[in-house]
Scaffold this motif. Structure first.
Motif, PDB file in Angstrom:
ATOM      1  N   PHE A  33      65.398  13.500  34.729  1.00 33.08           N
ATOM      2  CA  PHE A  33      66.122  14.129  33.953  1.00 33.08           C
ATOM      3  C   PHE A  33      66.982  13.049  33.006  1.00 33.08           C
ATOM      4  O   PHE A  33      67.367  13.202  31.848  1.00 33.08           O
ATOM      5  N   LEU A  34      67.670  12.329  33.862  1.00 28.65           N
ATOM      6  CA  LEU A  34      68.569  11.290  33.266  1.00 28.65           C
ATOM      7  C   LEU A  34      67.908  10.240  32.361  1.00 28.65           C
ATOM      8  O   LEU A  34      68.172  10.209  31.178  1.00 28.65           O
ATOM      9  N   VAL A  35      66.411  10.041  32.865  1.00 26.35           N
ATOM     10  CA  VAL A  35      65.603   9.007  31.963  1.00 26.35           C
ATOM     11  C   VAL A  35      65.339   9.805  30.323  1.00 26.35           C
ATOM     12  O   VAL A  35      65.401   9.310  29.371  1.00 26.35           O
ATOM     13  N   LYS A  36      65.144  11.220  30.610  1.00 28.18           N
ATOM     14  CA  LYS A  36      64.885  11.967  29.371  1.00 28.18           C
ATOM     15  C   LYS A  36      66.035  12.181  28.584  1.00 28.18           C
ATOM     16  O   LYS A  36      65.715  12.023  27.260  1.00 28.18           O
ATOM     17  N   THR A  37      67.324  11.934  29.023  1.00 36.84           N
ATOM     18  CA  THR A  37      68.262  12.008  28.049  1.00 36.84           C
ATOM     19  C   THR A  37      68.587  10.630  27.390  1.00 36.84           C
ATOM     20  O   THR A  37      69.008  10.499  26.179  1.00 36.84           O
ATOM     21  N   LEU A  38      68.205   9.580  28.376  1.00 33.94           N
ATOM     22  CA  LEU A  38      68.679   8.063  27.968  1.00 33.94           C
ATOM     23  C   LEU A  38      67.434   7.491  26.814  1.00 33.94           C
ATOM     24  O   LEU A  38      68.038   6.812  26.030  1.00 33.94           O
ATOM     25  N   SER A  39      66.304   7.900  27.083  1.00 39.89           N
ATOM     26  CA  SER A  39      65.295   7.304  26.681  1.00 39.89           C
ATOM     27  C   SER A  39      64.879   7.822  25.116  1.00 39.89           C
ATOM     28  O   SER A  39      65.051   8.839  24.901  1.00 39.89           O
ATOM     29  N   PRO A  40      64.477   6.772  24.363  1.00 40.00           N
ATOM     30  CA  PRO A  40      63.863   7.223  22.965  1.00 40.00           C
ATOM     31  C   PRO A  40      62.445   8.227  23.039  1.00 40.00           C
ATOM     32  O   PRO A  40      61.953   8.017  24.049  1.00 40.00           O
ATOM     33  N   ARG A  41      62.341   8.894  22.033  1.00 40.43           N
ATOM     34  CA  ARG A  41      61.181   9.635  21.976  1.00 40.43           C
ATOM     35  C   ARG A  41      60.407   9.483  20.705  1.00 40.43           C
ATOM     36  O   ARG A  41      61.028   9.636  19.696  1.00 40.43           O
TER      37      ARG A  41
ATOM     38  N   ALA B  61      69.602  -5.495  35.296  1.00 36.42           N
ATOM     39  CA  ALA B  61      69.303  -5.467  33.659  1.00 36.42           C
ATOM     40  C   ALA B  61      67.550  -4.672  33.966  1.00 36.42           C
ATOM     41  O   ALA B  61      67.380  -3.787  33.055  1.00 36.42           O
ATOM     42  N   ASP B  62      67.138  -4.948  34.814  1.00 40.00           N
ATOM     43  CA  ASP B  62      65.808  -4.363  35.092  1.00 40.00           C
ATOM     44  C   ASP B  62      65.935  -2.970  35.409  1.00 40.00           C
ATOM     45  O   ASP B  62      65.015  -2.204  34.553  1.00 40.00           O
ATOM     46  N   ALA B  63      66.882  -2.528  36.032  1.00 40.29           N
ATOM     47  CA  ALA B  63      66.866  -1.137  36.339  1.00 40.29           C
ATOM     48  C   ALA B  63      67.354  -0.277  35.040  1.00 40.29           C
ATOM     49  O   ALA B  63      66.932   0.764  34.646  1.00 40.29           O
ATOM     50  N   ILE B  64      68.442  -1.033  34.252  1.00 40.70           N
ATOM     51  CA  ILE B  64      68.726  -0.424  32.869  1.00 40.70           C
ATOM     52  C   ILE B  64      67.549  -0.210  32.096  1.00 40.70           C
ATOM     53  O   ILE B  64      67.442   0.932  31.426  1.00 40.70           O
ATOM     54  N   LYS B  65      66.734  -1.263  32.223  1.00 42.26           N
ATOM     55  CA  LYS B  65      65.569  -1.246  31.327  1.00 42.26           C
ATOM     56  C   LYS B  65      64.747  -0.048  31.559  1.00 42.26           C
ATOM     57  O   LYS B  65      64.114   0.733  30.939  1.00 42.26           O
ATOM     58  N   LEU B  66      64.379   0.062  32.956  1.00 44.08           N
ATOM     59  CA  LEU B  66      63.498   1.229  33.295  1.00 44.08           C
ATOM     60  C   LEU B  66      64.215   2.657  32.973  1.00 44.08           C
ATOM     61  O   LEU B  66      63.643   3.470  32.946  1.00 44.08           O
ATOM     62  N   PHE B  67      65.461   2.730  33.086  1.00 47.19           N
ATOM     63  CA  PHE B  67      66.073   4.014  32.860  1.00 47.19           C
ATOM     64  C   PHE B  67      65.866   4.173  31.386  1.00 47.19           C
ATOM     65  O   PHE B  67      66.142   5.462  30.873  1.00 47.19           O
ATOM     66  N   PHE B 241      57.809   4.540  37.429  1.00 45.58           N
ATOM     67  CA  PHE B 241      56.925   3.594  37.915  1.00 45.58           C
ATOM     68  C   PHE B 241      57.861   2.745  39.006  1.00 45.58           C
ATOM     69  O   PHE B 241      57.655   2.371  39.915  1.00 45.58           O
ATOM     70  N   GLY B 242      59.333   2.989  38.577  1.00 44.50           N
ATOM     71  CA  GLY B 242      60.233   2.293  39.173  1.00 44.50           C
ATOM     72  C   GLY B 242      60.203   2.735  40.733  1.00 44.50           C
ATOM     73  O   GLY B 242      60.458   1.974  41.531  1.00 44.50           O
ATOM     74  N   TYR B 243      60.092   4.323  40.887  1.00 46.22           N
ATOM     75  CA  TYR B 243      60.096   4.814  42.125  1.00 46.22           C
ATOM     76  C   TYR B 243      59.033   4.116  42.916  1.00 46.22           C
ATOM     77  O   TYR B 243      59.049   3.773  44.096  1.00 46.22           O
ATOM     78  N   CYS B 244      57.576   4.182  42.473  1.00 46.80           N
ATOM     79  CA  CYS B 244      56.488   3.733  43.040  1.00 46.80           C
ATOM     80  C   CYS B 244      56.957   2.183  43.362  1.00 46.80           C
ATOM     81  O   CYS B 244      56.493   1.677  44.662  1.00 46.80           O
ATOM     82  N   PHE B 245      57.407   1.453  42.633  1.00 47.81           N
ATOM     83  CA  PHE B 245      57.724  -0.163  42.867  1.00 47.81           C
ATOM     84  C   PHE B 245      58.719  -0.227  43.984  1.00 47.81           C
ATOM     85  O   PHE B 245      58.414  -1.018  44.991  1.00 47.81           O
ATOM     86  N   PHE B 246      59.596   0.579  43.960  1.00 51.28           N
ATOM     87  CA  PHE B 246      60.755   0.679  45.088  1.00 51.28           C
ATOM     88  C   PHE B 246      60.423   0.880  46.323  1.00 51.28           C
ATOM     89  O   PHE B 246      60.711   0.316  47.346  1.00 51.28           O
ATOM     90  N   ALA B 247      59.548   2.056  46.352  1.00 51.53           N
ATOM     91  CA  ALA B 247      59.060   2.507  47.658  1.00 51.53           C
ATOM     92  C   ALA B 247      58.252   1.345  48.177  1.00 51.53           C
ATOM     93  O   ALA B 247      58.252   1.352  49.459  1.00 51.53           O
ATOM     94  N   GLU B 248      57.540   0.561  47.555  1.00 50.25           N
ATOM     95  CA  GLU B 248      56.927  -0.538  48.167  1.00 50.25           C
ATOM     96  C   GLU B 248      58.004  -1.664  48.907  1.00 50.25           C
ATOM     97  O   GLU B 248      57.621  -1.989  49.989  1.00 50.25           O
TER      98      GLU B 248
END
Lengths: 130, 341
Positions: A33-41, B61-67, B241-248
């Motif tokens: 949900f957070l990603v949906k609000t933050l990311s561009p579409r 920085a990577d986490a911000i990018k993923l978000f 993808f981040g979750y799959c990656f972090f799970a590993e």
């Protein structure tokens, strides 16, 4: 104090499991949900197609898989259940009077399963043929 | 001195468990940074250097990018499976974490493990929860409906079921020696002598099977990025993808902890060192985490020293080598037990 809520009680020791399970279930949807609000579409048809090295996807990926996987799966079920039977015996192996009989029984059991293992090897059921 | 009774309350323990979740998340980020730096060193590169001193904040920085990346669900994908697969993966690693002690505090010669819960069958529980990740990985790949993903998932399936059996037999061998399935009691049973000394063969088999279970190279056929793009998680983007990656990576950390607890003596120290209250609070946990860090270092170094095996070699290694060897180790342990060693 008739009933103490203590972690060493077998029922109460699973309360943290339940709570962490709930957190683990809730966390990914909340993050998305957070990603949906933050990311561009932006929408385009090509973006939502399956990736196949740049060309259009051919057919479906959910194909019938090789029958040999079933052989591995059956062998796995067989041996994993063998291991499951070993667990209770492992805890009573030391310091119990019945150890000798139980150990002989277990060795017979392992020997029987080993016989099956040798049979599998001889029949080449565990040979990768894909 | 006694521990306050509130620390045995299950709800308080759950809060401790949530804190440990946070710790393991930070640990996973540190492990990613560590792996990138170490691999760079091995290949005579610098690795991440820009963000923070020695690229220490690269992962932030990577986490911000993923978000801030767009979340894409392919048209052909099964939406329900696609969305719920990361939940299964996260559930698998976090439920493993609940039963794993992250160290212990020793007060007046009595040791109290730092864990979210205490179970009589924690080793069996941890192994069961670890095995759920197979289902998660298969859900990821099958829902994405991508040929690379499905190939990766099939390889993963063939590999994981092969290594589950030797892993289980080694755990049984350890349980026989310790006389318990409780991971805390197993760690404490190694007080003078670690199990790596008593059953070296079991350690080797367990280590290899654990590496395969965690999907670390040379056993990362499910991912093999040179041939399968990103293997099972090809279609995943942004934090999915981040979750799959972090799970590993969380699996890597927890697996190293299990190895340390089962074979490398856990937090046991000579009683002289932990006699004073302050040392008793700090030293066992520090010693335990140091060993875990060394195991992680070893596993990462192996990744950059060994090429990936072919899938048929991997499957043959488990069924035709490790399974007989683990049974041999079981026989060795039974023999030692009957001789009363």
């Amino acid at each position: 104090m008739s009933e103490i809520i203590d972690i060493s009680n077998i029922i109460y020791s699973y309360i943290p499991v339940a709570i962490i399970l709930v957190v683990a279930l809730v966390m990914p949807p909340m993050t998305m949900f957070l990603v949906k609000t933050l990311s561009p579409r932006s929408r385009s048809a090509a973006k939502y197609s399956t990736y196949e090295a740049g060309s259009l996807p051919i057919g479906d990926a959910r194909i019938q898989f090789n029958v040999e996987y079933y052989l591995y799966a059956i062998a796995f079920v067989l041996f994993d259940i063998e291991v499951l039977f070993l667990y209770p015996w492992a805890t009573i192996f030391q310091g119990h009077g019945i150890t000798q009989i139980a150990t002989v029984e277990m060795l017979v059991f392992i020997f029987v399963v080993l016989f099956g293992y040798v049979y599998l090897l001889k029949k080449e059921a565990l040979k990768w043929m894909m | 001195m006694e521990l306050p009774e509130i620390l045995f309350n299950p709800l308080v323990r759950s809060v401790i468990g949530l804190c440990l979740m946070g710790v393991v998340f930070v640990g996973a980020m540190a492990a990613v940074w560590f792996e990138r730096k170490l691999s760079a060193d091995i290949q005579q590169r610098y690795g991440p250097m820009r963000v923070g001193p020695h690229g220490l904040f690269q992962l932030v920085a990577d986490a911000i990018k993923l978000f801030t990346k767009e979340d894409i669900i392919p048209k052909n994908a099964d939406r329900l499976l696609f969305v719920s697969a990361p939940i299964v993966l996260m559930g698998s690693v976090f439920l493993m974490l609940v039963a794993i002690p992250f160290g212990a505090v020793i007060i007046d010669g009595e040791s109290y493990p730092i864990a979210a819960t205490e179970m009589d069958v924690s080793v069996l529980y941890i192994e069961a929860m670890s095995a759920i990740s197979i289902i998660g990985i298969f859900m990821v790949a099958y829902s994405a409906n991508n040929k690379y993903s499905v190939l990766g998932a099939f390889r993963n399936f063939a590999r994981m079921i092969g290594y589950e059996v030797p892993l289980g037999i080694c755990v049984v061998s350890v349980a026989i020696m310790a006389g318990s399935l409780n991971i805390v009691e197993i760690a404490e049973a190694q007080s003078p002598l670690w199990f790596i000394v008593k059953q070296p063969l079991g350690f080797i088999v367990f280590f290899i099977a654990l590496m395969a279970d965690m999907g670390r190279l040379p056993f990362d056929q499910n991912e093999s990025e040179e041939e399968l793009i990103a293997g099972w998680m090809t279609e995943y983007t942004s934090m999915r993808f981040g979750y799959c990656f972090f799970a590993e990576y969380i699996h890597l950390i927890l697996g190293s902890m299990i190895l340390t607890l089962l074979f490398l003596g856990g937090w046991n120290l000579p009683a002289v060192l932990t006699a004073t209250p302050i040392l008793g609070l700090i030293l066992p946990t520090a010693f335990f985490l140091l060993k875990v860090a060394l195991v992680i270092l070893g596993i990462i170094a192996i990744r950059w020293a060994v090429p990936r095996f072919r899938i048929d070699q991997v499957v043959d290694l488990s069924w035709k080598r490790l399974l007989p060897l683990s049974l041999l180790n079981l026989g060795w342990v039974i023999g030692l037990g009957l001789l009363g060693v």
